[in-house]
Design an enzyme around this catalytic site. Sequence first.
Site, PDB file in Angstrom:
ATOM      1  N   VAL A 139       0.824  -1.202   0.000  1.00  0.00           N
ATOM      2  CA  VAL A 139       0.000   0.000   0.000  1.00  0.00           C
ATOM      3  C   VAL A 139       0.864   1.261   0.000  1.00  0.00           C
ATOM      4  CG1 VAL A 139      -1.580   1.340   1.465  1.00  0.00           C
ATOM      5  CG2 VAL A 139      -2.021  -1.073   1.040  1.00  0.00           C
ATOM      6  N   ASP A 143      10.404   3.298   6.490  1.00  0.00           N
ATOM      7  CA  ASP A 143      10.067   1.914   6.854  1.00  0.00           C
ATOM      8  C   ASP A 143      11.089   1.450   7.884  1.00  0.00           C
ATOM      9  OD1 ASP A 143       8.305  -0.455   5.063  1.00  0.00           O
ATOM     10  OD2 ASP A 143       9.689  -1.095   6.658  1.00  0.00           O
ATOM     11  N   ARG A 151      14.305  -3.427   3.211  1.00  0.00           N
ATOM     12  CA  ARG A 151      13.316  -2.873   2.281  1.00  0.00           C
ATOM     13  C   ARG A 151      13.795  -1.502   1.777  1.00  0.00           C
ATOM     14  NH1 ARG A 151       9.719  -3.488  -1.600  1.00  0.00           N
ATOM     15  NH2 ARG A 151       7.839  -2.233  -1.440  1.00  0.00           N
ATOM     16  N   THR A 171      -1.901  -4.538   9.517  1.00  0.00           N
ATOM     17  CA  THR A 171      -2.853  -4.768  10.610  1.00  0.00           C
ATOM     18  C   THR A 171      -3.291  -6.235  10.536  1.00  0.00           C
ATOM     19  OG1 THR A 171      -4.489  -3.744   9.131  1.00  0.00           O
ATOM     20  CG2 THR A 171      -3.751  -2.442  10.997  1.00  0.00           C
ATOM     21  N   THR A 218      -5.973  -0.816   7.384  1.00  0.00           N
ATOM     22  CA  THR A 218      -7.348  -1.242   7.629  1.00  0.00           C
ATOM     23  C   THR A 218      -7.548  -1.496   9.123  1.00  0.00           C
ATOM     24  OG1 THR A 218      -7.344  -2.292   5.480  1.00  0.00           O
ATOM     25  CG2 THR A 218      -9.072  -2.968   7.016  1.00  0.00           C
ATOM     26  N   CYS A 250      -6.165  -9.391   3.659  1.00  0.00           N
ATOM     27  CA  CYS A 250      -7.300  -8.453   3.663  1.00  0.00           C
ATOM     28  C   CYS A 250      -8.622  -9.187   3.858  1.00  0.00           C
ATOM     29  CB  CYS A 250      -7.329  -7.662   2.355  1.00  0.00           C
ATOM     30  SG  CYS A 250      -6.007  -6.455   2.255  1.00  0.00           S
ATOM     31  N   ARG A 277       1.618 -14.477   2.182  1.00  0.00           N
ATOM     32  CA  ARG A 277       1.087 -14.314   3.538  1.00  0.00           C
ATOM     33  C   ARG A 277      -0.301 -14.922   3.645  1.00  0.00           C
ATOM     34  NH1 ARG A 277       1.728  -8.025   4.420  1.00  0.00           N
ATOM     35  NH2 ARG A 277       1.246  -8.087   2.213  1.00  0.00           N
TER      36      ARG A 277
HETATM   37  N1  LIG Z   1      -1.968  -5.186   0.315  1.00  0.00           N
HETATM   38  C1  LIG Z   1      -3.205  -4.896   0.000  1.00  0.00           C
HETATM   39  O1  LIG Z   1      -3.722  -5.357  -1.004  1.00  0.00           O
HETATM   40  C2  LIG Z   1      -4.032  -3.971   0.844  1.00  0.00           C
HETATM   41  C3  LIG Z   1      -5.165  -3.383   0.269  1.00  0.00           C
HETATM   42  C4  LIG Z   1      -5.910  -2.528   1.036  1.00  0.00           C
HETATM   43  C5  LIG Z   1      -5.559  -2.277   2.358  1.00  0.00           C
HETATM   44  N2  LIG Z   1      -4.468  -2.888   2.891  1.00  0.00           N
HETATM   45  C6  LIG Z   1      -4.115  -2.560   4.272  1.00  0.00           C
HETATM   46  O2  LIG Z   1      -3.015  -1.664   4.241  1.00  0.00           O
HETATM   47  C7  LIG Z   1      -2.153  -1.905   5.349  1.00  0.00           C
HETATM   48  C8  LIG Z   1      -0.754  -2.195   4.848  1.00  0.00           C
HETATM   49  O3  LIG Z   1      -0.789  -3.378   4.082  1.00  0.00           O
HETATM   50  P1  LIG Z   1       0.396  -3.806   3.126  1.00  0.00           P
HETATM   51  O4  LIG Z   1      -0.099  -4.949   2.334  1.00  0.00           O
HETATM   52  O5  LIG Z   1       0.953  -2.621   2.427  1.00  0.00           O
HETATM   53  O6  LIG Z   1       1.459  -4.333   4.186  1.00  0.00           O
HETATM   54  P2  LIG Z   1       2.977  -4.750   3.883  1.00  0.00           P
HETATM   55  O7  LIG Z   1       3.298  -5.782   4.883  1.00  0.00           O
HETATM   56  O8  LIG Z   1       3.162  -5.009   2.439  1.00  0.00           O
HETATM   57  O9  LIG Z   1       3.800  -3.435   4.188  1.00  0.00           O
HETATM   58  C9  LIG Z   1       3.873  -2.852   5.417  1.00  0.00           C
HETATM   59  C10 LIG Z   1       5.238  -2.206   5.564  1.00  0.00           C
HETATM   60  O10 LIG Z   1       5.226  -1.546   6.806  1.00  0.00           O
HETATM   61  C11 LIG Z   1       6.495  -1.742   7.425  1.00  0.00           C
HETATM   62  N3  LIG Z   1       6.306  -1.565   8.863  1.00  0.00           N
HETATM   63  C12 LIG Z   1       5.803  -2.434   9.759  1.00  0.00           C
HETATM   64  N4  LIG Z   1       5.740  -1.846  10.978  1.00  0.00           N
HETATM   65  C13 LIG Z   1       6.217  -0.596  10.824  1.00  0.00           C
HETATM   66  C14 LIG Z   1       6.373   0.509  11.698  1.00  0.00           C
HETATM   67  N5  LIG Z   1       6.019   0.425  12.970  1.00  0.00           N
HETATM   68  N6  LIG Z   1       6.897   1.636  11.201  1.00  0.00           N
HETATM   69  C15 LIG Z   1       7.238   1.730   9.894  1.00  0.00           C
HETATM   70  N7  LIG Z   1       7.116   0.731   9.022  1.00  0.00           N
HETATM   71  C16 LIG Z   1       6.593  -0.405   9.481  1.00  0.00           C
HETATM   72  C17 LIG Z   1       6.895  -3.137   7.028  1.00  0.00           C
HETATM   73  O11 LIG Z   1       8.300  -3.298   7.112  1.00  0.00           O
HETATM   74  C18 LIG Z   1       6.386  -3.199   5.597  1.00  0.00           C
HETATM   75  O12 LIG Z   1       7.364  -2.819   4.655  1.00  0.00           O
HETATM   76  C19 LIG Z   1      -2.792  -3.043   6.137  1.00  0.00           C
HETATM   77  O13 LIG Z   1      -3.620  -2.509   7.123  1.00  0.00           O
HETATM   78  C20 LIG Z   1      -3.632  -3.745   5.090  1.00  0.00           C
HETATM   79  O14 LIG Z   1      -4.725  -4.440   5.655  1.00  0.00           O
HETATM   80  C21 LIG Z   1      -3.681  -3.706   2.157  1.00  0.00           C
END
Ligand SMILES: NC(=O)c1ccc[n+]([C@@H]2O[C@H](COP(=O)([O-])OP(=O)(O)OC[C@H]3O[C@@H](n4cnc5c(N)ncnc54)[C@H](O)[C@@H]3O)[C@@H](O)[C@H]2O)c1
Length: 431
Positions: free
Chosen positions: A18, A36, A41, A86, A121, A261, A332
Amino acid sequence: MTYTLENCRVGIIGLGYVGMPLALMLSKHVPTIGFDTFERRINELKDGQDSNREIKQDDLQATRCDFTSDPEDLKSCNVYIVTVPTPLDNKNEPDLTAVKSASETVAPYLKKNDIVVYESTVYPGVTEDICGPILEKRSNLVCGRDFFLGYSPERINPGDAEHTVQNITKVVSGQTQEVTDFLAVLYGCINNDNIFKAKNIRTAEASKAIENAQRDINVAFVNEVTMILNKLGLSSYDVLEAAGTKWNFLNFTPGLVGGHCIGVDPYYLAHCAENIGHSPEVILAGRKINDAMGLFVADKIYEATQATDKKPPSPRVLLLGFTFKEGINDIRNTKVVDIYNRLKEKNCLVDVHDPYARPEDVEKEYGISLINSLSKEGEYDCVSLTVGHQAYREMSPEKISSLLNKEGVVYDLKGAWRALSFANGTTYYSL
Ligand SMILES: NC(=O)c1ccc[n+]([C@@H]2O[C@H](COP(=O)([O-])OP(=O)(O)OC[C@H]3O[C@@H](n4cnc5c(N)ncnc54)[C@H](O)[C@@H]3O)[C@@H](O)[C@H]2O)c1
């Protein structure tokens, strides 16, 4: 305070599926810092590589976004967007550790009039009741007076080139009308002002939670129907095709619901419901059915191998696909692992192939060694299509049959090979 794009400097916290596309797009319009905690990364992004395979190398190399794992670099920002994971804990309860810790990271840098937007989310109330107080405590500022909250759910669908950050309607909400209006301008610059202003932060949070819960329930309905049709000896794909000719029949297909999700967010909604004294029936029933689908499929695969004359005591099974959905490398919460484990329990010898998944990740996360080529001719009692990657969808019946031994069976979870004619001796099954 008048917020404008000219005086805005964005910090994106969490550069995953995201955060990264958002950072790339926003940095074309406003100064943007991508932060990050995962240093590897940050290093790969600085090197122009995206191991999520969502961003092209050229785009990464050309971006003006600065990448950092040093929180001090965030101090120049005045708009923070939190895009951290989340997930669930082992009791299927929301695990808000990352959202809380991202709030702790941002708090010391907050200044008067700064905005903190959450995109992760969550369930209604998390932004204002959990994150706001953390930000207040560590910044010594008052939320809603000195700094302001926002929530803007993310809808991107990794691997989907059609629905991208640039062209999906973005829901925005802020603690004040001024903040909502500014977020509409900020996000509007990356998606041609395709913005919906939600009434308030809780409404925006709830909208995201119910979008995914609705999808989960619709798939669960089709999965339950599939279990019934299977007992009747009918193909769910055939039945759905016929039913789908009705103008208002919803187009959902059976299958595994994994990932972070659809299989996760309904539990956030359920948790919120239980917190306020409502026991969610439909939402949890949908989860239960979808979580059981891997076992159902594994049992069907095993039964199919035992329906042959040879009844192999230790059937050799090839699973084609391991990621949680097609076209991406994200493993995942993949439910293919449920099929794998159940088949192993039944004494099957299981090979898994996936052209997208990173073998080292699969090994580390699940202890499974992927095979790297489809060269074992005549080896398997069953070939099962578990993830609809394009390369599998395009496999010829000759190639599929060549992997099977005498009386081999094909178990096509995705219904992608329904139209193929297999050589005599190969039995085809689908859901
Ligand atoms: N991937 C999807 O398709 C999607 C779609 C809609 C919503 N979401 C929501 O968006 C959010 C993020 O999802 P994602 O898929 O991008 O996750 P992800 O795991 O791909 O990325 C999250 C990133 O955050 C970093 N991170 C973790 N804790 C951290 C912190 N405390 N400070 C800074 N960086 C930190 C991780 O190293 C990682 O690179 C979630 O809540 C997810 O439910 C995801």
